[in-house]
Write a protein that holds these residues in place. Structure first.
Motif, PDB file in Angstrom:
ATOM      1  N   PHE A 130      -0.161   5.428  -1.872  1.00 25.64           N
ATOM      2  CA  PHE A 130      -0.427   5.045  -0.448  1.00 25.64           C
ATOM      3  C   PHE A 130      -1.206   4.007  -0.206  1.00 25.64           C
ATOM      4  O   PHE A 130      -1.065   2.800   0.356  1.00 25.64           O
ATOM      5  N   ARG A 131      -2.345   4.038  -0.977  1.00 25.98           N
ATOM      6  CA  ARG A 131      -3.534   3.105  -1.006  1.00 25.98           C
ATOM      7  C   ARG A 131      -3.228   1.742  -1.618  1.00 25.98           C
ATOM      8  O   ARG A 131      -3.666   0.435  -1.047  1.00 25.98           O
ATOM      9  N   SER A 132      -2.256   1.884  -2.572  1.00 25.59           N
ATOM     10  CA  SER A 132      -1.984   0.636  -3.405  1.00 25.59           C
ATOM     11  C   SER A 132      -0.611   0.063  -2.860  1.00 25.59           C
ATOM     12  O   SER A 132       0.022  -0.838  -3.351  1.00 25.59           O
ATOM     13  N   GLU A 133      -0.189   0.509  -1.884  1.00 24.13           N
ATOM     14  CA  GLU A 133       1.204   0.345  -1.125  1.00 24.13           C
ATOM     15  C   GLU A 133       2.312   0.338  -2.215  1.00 24.13           C
ATOM     16  O   GLU A 133       3.184  -0.489  -2.273  1.00 24.13           O
TER      17      GLU A 133
END
Length: 559
Positions: free
Chosen positions: A416-419
């Motif tokens: 999620f944080r790296s999309e």
């Protein structure tokens, strides 16, 4: 021939120096109560499987109470067990059952950060700027007139900024706190005596319950540069990792562990990502950690010369000091070996990502059959090396990485944080297949309807432990034979390694330990071992007319 030695001045033969430890990702190991989540009772039910596999101990990933934002690495209480896994009584029963079978028990300790639901952090947010409660964490004012810019440019290892701004008790935008990982994992300030004292107490709490050691999460990252300056030197931030003060923490912890001697032999094994082997060896001085994972070998592609160079680096940089080398080829943070070694055409990772991801979580076209052959060969190589080895659950089954999980079921914060640029770690954490029966392949009791917390692909049926136990040539059978034979071949031999050069075959890696030769054919061309290497004791693939197949390994012995 070239000579390298892992023999050092120490003659100590503590259990951990030659142990094979099995990593249990508890959430995905076995579900006894039917809620789709692995638990301590599920592990208890399979302890005999681990004994028959031939390992010496188990390492449990975090099973403390946690909101599970990073599945246990966000700890809300360091002195209890998460209800979904059991309770302290269940943990005590597990430890007793394991010890009765001769298995050591290691826990996972997370000292760099806790959960944002930890009572200390909740108190820190409520107390306001400058409070004693906030001093246990790294809170800072933002930059700019309105404080809306993070205190520095540090990046989270999971992607995005390493700072999150809170809302103060009066409802206004407030200070920022540091988190090297997810925003739900605030970093402790290890200069604070409360933090030091709390972890002293945590160690003693679990040691007094019978735990035999700890794997230390992110062990190099406890201290940060006091000035919190911007970092412009690349992906490895030396302002957040490998600060010199961290060594005093491990000297302190070593004194605590040693206070239980001579009745008990306790161990610490560090998860330490550092630039070079000399940095790693510094953590293994006689008064610091007993062990630290040597990750350099794990990062190597399937290439004999690169494997040899990496092994040499450990033998000369760590083994020559007398410290134990701790080898591993897989864990819960990297893609499984079958997939890593089966990549025939790799994709380039996004330029924003840490370059290490190209080695530990690669993407590309995978030849699974080729990866399985290479993974089996790597198993024999790993178990022939002097020192201790850690095996990640499911590797003994030859499981490939589950690469095609639907986006909607993914749970790893790195995704999620790296999309989505980082494939994440969910694919190596899919619950194990114990039997060939649907719906959960024996992971959960058959009479329940709860689905496993991550979906299992239908092709898992091929890798079910129950089916492999019927097949003398299965990957599980190979691991069981290798661990049994290892005890006989390597238990008393010298730990020195003598390299054997094979003329004209740069794709062959061979070394000798006393009367045993380990040979790995990294290329596709078969190899006929010289007669002086002895007789084949164990091979990862069938031998045809005296020749070892390509992408295979063998142990040979001379009387």
């Amino acid at each position: 021939m070239a000579l390298a030695s892992s023999s050092g001045p120490s003659t100590e033969r503590a259990w951990w120096r030659d142990a094979v430890v099995y990593q249990v990702y508890l959430r995905s190991f076995a579900d006894a109560d039917g809620d789709g989540i692995g638990d301590l009772d599920g592990l208890r039910q399979h302890l005999d499987y681990l004994v028959q596999l031939g390992v010496d101990g188990i390492w449990l990933n975090p099973c403390y109470p946690s909101p599970q934002k990073d599945h246990g690495y966000d700890v809300a209480d360091y002195r209890d067990i998460a209800p979904e896994y059991g309770d302290l009584a269940t943990f005590d029963a597990l430890t007793a059952d394991a010890h009765a079978r001769g298995l050591k028990v290691l826990m996972d300790l997370v000292p760099n950060h806790c959960s944002s639901e930890h009572p200390w952090f909740r108190a820190a947010v409520a107390a306001g700027p400058g409070s004693p409660e906030r001093a246990r964490f790294i809170f800072r004012d933002g930059r700019g007139d309105d404080g809306a810019t993070p205190p520095n440019n540090w990046s989270s290892i999971f992607g995005g900024p390493a700072w999150t701004r809170i809302v103060e008790p009066d409802g206004t935008p407030g200070q920022w706190y540091l988190h090297l990982f997810d925003a739900a994992q605030p970093d402790f300030d290890w200069t604070h005596p409360d933090v030091i004292g709390m972890f002293d107490d945590v160690l003693r709490f679990w040691f007094d319950r019978g735990v035999d050691g700890f794997r230390i999460d992110v062990a190099a990252a406890l201290y940060k540069h006091p000035g919190l300056p911007d970092w412009t030197g690349g992906h490895y931030n030396e302002y957040t990792h490998n600060r010199p003060q961290v060594h005093e923490v491990y000297r302190r912890w070593r004194r605590i562990a040693d206070s239980y001697a001579p009745e008990r032999e306790l161990t610490f094994v560090g998860e330490i990502w550092v630039p070079g082997v000399a940095d790693l060896a510094a953590y293994l001085r006689p008064d610091e950690l007993h062990q630290a994972f040597y990750f350099d070998l794990l990062k190597q592609p399937w290439n004999g010369q690169l494997f040899r160079s990496s092994i040499d680096g450990a033998l000369t940089g760590i083994g020559s000091t007398g410290a134990t080398i701790t080898w591993t080829l897989a864990n819960h943070d990297v893609h499984r070996t079958v997939t890593r070694y089966g990549i025939v055409r790799a994709d380039e990772p996004h330029e924003s990502l840490d370059r290490n991801l190209a080695f530990i979580r690669p993407r590309g076209e995978v030849d699974t059959a080729l990866g399985e052959r290479r993974s089996r060969a790597a198993c024999l190589l790993l178990l022939a090396l002097p020192g201790s080895q850690y095996l990640y659950q499911g590797e003994e089954l030859g499981l490939p990485e589950v690469l095609d999980l639907p986006d909607q079921v993914r749970q790893d914060p790195t995704w999620f944080r790296s999309e989505g640029l980082d494939p994440g770690r969910d694919g190596s954490r899919v619950p194990l297949p114990w039997t060939a029966q649907a719906p959960s392949f024996g992971f959960s009791p058959t009479q329940v309807t709860a689905e496993p917390w991550l979906p299992q692909p239908q092709w898992f049926v091929k890798y079910a432990a129950s089916e492999q136990l019927k097949d003398a040539d299965s990957t599980l059978a190979l691991h069981r034979r290798a661990l049994r034979v290892r005890r006989d071949l390597f238990s008393t031999v010298d730990r020195a390694v003598t390299w054997i050069d094979v003329p004209g075959r740069d794709d062959v890696l061979a070394f000798r330990r006393d009367s045993v030769t380990c040979v790995v054919v990294f290329g596709d061309t078969p190899l006929r071992p010289p007669a002086e290497w002895g007789s084949i004791v164990l091979c990862s693939a069938p031998v045809h007319q005296g020749q070892l197949a390509g992408n295979s390994a063998a142990w040979l012995h001379t009387p």
